[in-house]
Design an enzyme around this catalytic site. Structure first.
Site, PDB file in Angstrom:
ATOM      1  N   GLU A   1       0.800  -1.223   0.000  1.00  0.00           N
ATOM      2  CA  GLU A   1       0.000   0.000   0.000  1.00  0.00           C
ATOM      3  C   GLU A   1       0.838   1.280   0.000  1.00  0.00           C
ATOM      4  OE1 GLU A   1      -3.389   0.528  -0.119  1.00  0.00           O
ATOM      5  OE2 GLU A   1      -3.522  -1.605  -0.609  1.00  0.00           O
TER       6      GLU A   1
ATOM      7  N   SER B   1     -50.909 -13.134 -11.821  1.00  0.00           N
ATOM      8  CA  SER B   1     -52.079 -13.847 -11.300  1.00  0.00           C
ATOM      9  C   SER B   1     -51.928 -14.270  -9.848  1.00  0.00           C
ATOM     10  CB  SER B   1     -52.370 -15.073 -12.165  1.00  0.00           C
ATOM     11  OG  SER B   1     -52.763 -14.670 -13.464  1.00  0.00           O
TER      12      SER B   1
END
Length: 677
Positions: free
Chosen positions: A123, A389
């Protein structure tokens, strides 16, 4: 007189010479030319110095402007409330652990060097030497990004990332980046490198709802951060880049591949040698998977979203006891995956949702999509889809409450109401049939006529009485389920049919307590009253049982078990449903696509009914056979003309195109495209 003749100048000065020099001369030619003024030349170092001074002044003004607006950093070393939430199923088994904003705070001094070095290597390799901003890193990233033509590398330091995580929003604005840089420099002046690194490790996000190194070590590997091995440390350091993708629970292979990048960076930085890297690269740590099932994250998210309504925020870890059952959930996930795996590609079906609850509303299983790792959007609770339905039970209940009986003869024939012509499936009509037959075959014509008779507002009010909370448009097409609903609320509404007619509200949280045992919340059952009469409940049970026995829901039948339910299919096969129940469980299954693209002739009586059958078949194993709640009252109803249930030759084909229900609106399409997975 003429003009005077000018004298010729001799070129000599007038006056007498002094012994010490000549007096100022008075020339005939006029005054002497002025003596040139000599200017001092400014050297380039002077110019550079002035620019530097003004640059420092300007920079100081800008920096002080940002500093004055920065948040207070004096208390960031104080541990925050952990919000540690453990969610348990109905047998006390861990489903998930969420909200770990920090877990236990760990100090850098208590960690093996290779743990901290893994994060620094991948990092921010110059973390120990920069002042919060890394000019070399920024330059390297800028050059690489310009070379590729797009952003492939960032230049943020660990300190900048900490500043962003603590105080700033993730927006990509210049002001936010300047504030981030100013905060990073400011943090470096206030805290040591180890303090900054410790803060970063305790607050960074690792994926799967986990924040902080200690919580991540416990979640993924079942150990303390101080006990992590080199490969485990590399996996955690690698997951920070893209937590949702690289955390080991989401994709172990991707996490391990990313760890190789970290190990290589550690070798290049001199933290480990080649032999150590190769040995670590061959190691596959055991991933802890004791927390629930792969898809139980949908349920955990739903529970977490409800907590603030039940208890205030707590600095003490809490335990949430729920009605969920991990075994039932596993069966639900397996049924969904098997169904989509067998028929998904063939039918162009990409997603499915399943909700299962007891007839009193206790949620036992909840599947919000095909894969929680790929899409955390919960289609079971948050997707609003047309039920088709599957909405008709509310229409028929309203009709029964207005005097109809199951033996009433109705006309299944083409009808038109204004500009709307509801067509039956495949344009088949049977003429004069009993109401029971009309429901079992899912006649759109009869449902539309009944809605016209009792009124769309009455139908909408009936649905709301049973627990539908979504907005319902009281229009003619409501008969065919044109208003969007969620699978969760449809399951809750059907629970009223399953339990004998009592309205319920779906629930999951039973008790919330601290780890020490202090009870913060406990659910107290509260009767909501009858949603229908016992007689009408018995009639509705018979209608839905007939649908499974002889009608559109035959694929949902279970051996030696009474089942009742209803299918639902929307126009162009954009949505397909089966919702049904036994004496023990109510279950709704929805299939479709997030972008509303049509499926390939996939009605609710096909894939959804088969998923229902596969799930319920496993969930019912070992349970005693019991009749449906409405069966006892059904015995007291007038006998049904069973001969009339035999299918008749279809009537003439209708002229109008088959329309089961309206297409989804533009807003529905946009919302589901944005928030669907």
């Amino acid at each position: 007189m003429g003009k005077p003749t000018p004298k010729k100048s001799s070129g000599k000065p007038r006056g007498k010479a002094s012994g010490r020099g000549r007096a100022p001369a008075d020339y005939d030619d006029g005054p002497p030319p002025p003596k040139p003024v000599t200017r001092r030349k400014r050297s380039w170092p002077y110019v550079v110095t002035m620019f530097a001074i003004w640059g420092l002044i300007f920079g100081a003004v800008i920096f002080s402007h940002f500093i004055s607006g920065l948040p207070d950093v004096n208390n960031i070393m104080t541990p925050a409330a952990s919000e540690d939430v453990t969610i348990l199923d109905d047998h006390g088994r861990v489903i998930a652990r969420r909200g770990l904003t920090q877990g236990e705070t760990v100090a850098v001094a208590d960690l093996p060097d290779y743990v901290t070095n893994a994060f620094i290597a991948v990092e921010d390799r110059r973390f120990r030497s920069h002042f919060g901003i890394d000019p070399f890193g920024l330059s390297r990233a800028a050059i690489r990004n310009m070379a590729t033509g797009h952003v492939v590398q960032g230049g943020s330091t660990l300190t900048q990332q900490l500043a962003k995580n603590l105080f700033l929003t993730p927006g990509r604005t210049y002001e936010r980046k300047l504030r981030e840089a100013a905060l990073a420099v400011y943090l470096e002046t206030r805290y040591s490198k180890d303090q900054i690194l410790g803060l970063y490790l305790n607050k960074v996000y690792f994926g799967a709802g986990v924040y902080g190194l200690e919580a991540a070590a416990e979640k993924f590997f079942g150990k303390h951060a101080s006990e992590l091995g080199l490969t485990e440390a590399a996996i955690l350091a690698g997951s920070v880049k893209a937590p949702a993708r690289y955390n080991p629970l989401a994709d172990p292979d991707a996490a391990h591949a990313r760890a190789q990048v970290v190990l290589k960076a550690m070798e290049e930085a001199g933290y480990i040698d080649l032999d150590t890297r190769l040995a670590a690269a061959q190691t596959r740590p055991r991933i802890s998977r004791v927390s629930g099932t792969p898809g139980s994250g949908y349920f955990a998210d739903w529970v977490i979203a409800q907590l603030r309504e039940l208890v205030p925020a707590s600095a003490e870890p809490i335990m949430v006891e729920t009605s969920f059952n991990l075994q039932t959930q596993g069966l639900a996930e397996a049924a969904v995956m098997q169904g989509l795996g067998l028929d998904g590609e063939k039918l162009n079906v990409s997603q499915a949702a399943l909700v299962a609850m007891t007839p009193d509303g206790a949620v036992r299983a909840l599947v919000g999509g095909r894969s929680y790792a790929q899409s955390a959007f919960n289609r079971a609770t948050d997707a609003v889809r047309q039920p088709g339905s599957a909405f008709k039970p509310f229409v028929y209940l309203a009709a029964l409450e207005h005097g109809h009986t199951l033996n009433d003869t109705v006309q299944d024939e083409p009808v038109t109401f204004g500009k709307w012509t509801p067509g039956n499936y495949e344009n088949r009509y049977e003429g004069a049939i009993p109401l029971l037959r009309a429901f079992a075959t899912s006649s759109n014509s009869v449902a539309a006529q009944l809605t016209q008779e009792v009124g769309p507002r009455t139908v909408a009010a009936t649905a709301r009485r049973l627990g539908i909370t979504a907005p319902l448009d009281a229009v003619d097409s409501l008969a065919l389920g044109t208003s969007g609903v969620s699978p969760l609320e449809m399951t809750g509404a059907y629970a009223a049919f399953a339990n004998g007619g009592e309205a319920v509200t779906p629930f999951a949280v039973m008790k919330i307590r601290t780890v020490a045992g202090k009870v913060l919340y406990e659910r107290k059952p509260k009767a909501q009253g009858a949603a229908m009469s016992p007689e009408n409940n018995a009639a509705m049970t018979r209608l839905m049982a007939e649908t499974v026995l002889t009608g559109t829901g035959k694929a949902a039948r279970l051996p030696n078990r009474d089942v009742a339910g209803k299918t639902g299919t929307t126009q162009d096969y954009r949505d397909a449903w089966f919702i049904g129940f036994t004496a023990d469980l109510v279950c709704a299954v929805w299939t479709g696509n997030d972008d509303f693209t049509p499926m390939k002739k996939a009605p609710g009586g096909a894939l959804p009914a088969r998923i229902f059958r596969d799930f319920m078949g496993g969930a019912e194993q070992g349970l005693p056979e019991r009749p449906l709640a409405g069966a006892a009252m059904a015995a007291n109803l007038p006998p049904t003309d069973t001969a009339a249930l035999t299918p008749q030759p279809p009537a003439a084909m209708a002229v109008s195109a088959p329309v089961e229900q309206a297409k989804p609106g533009t807003i529905d399409l946009i919302l589901n495209s944005l928030f669907g997975g």
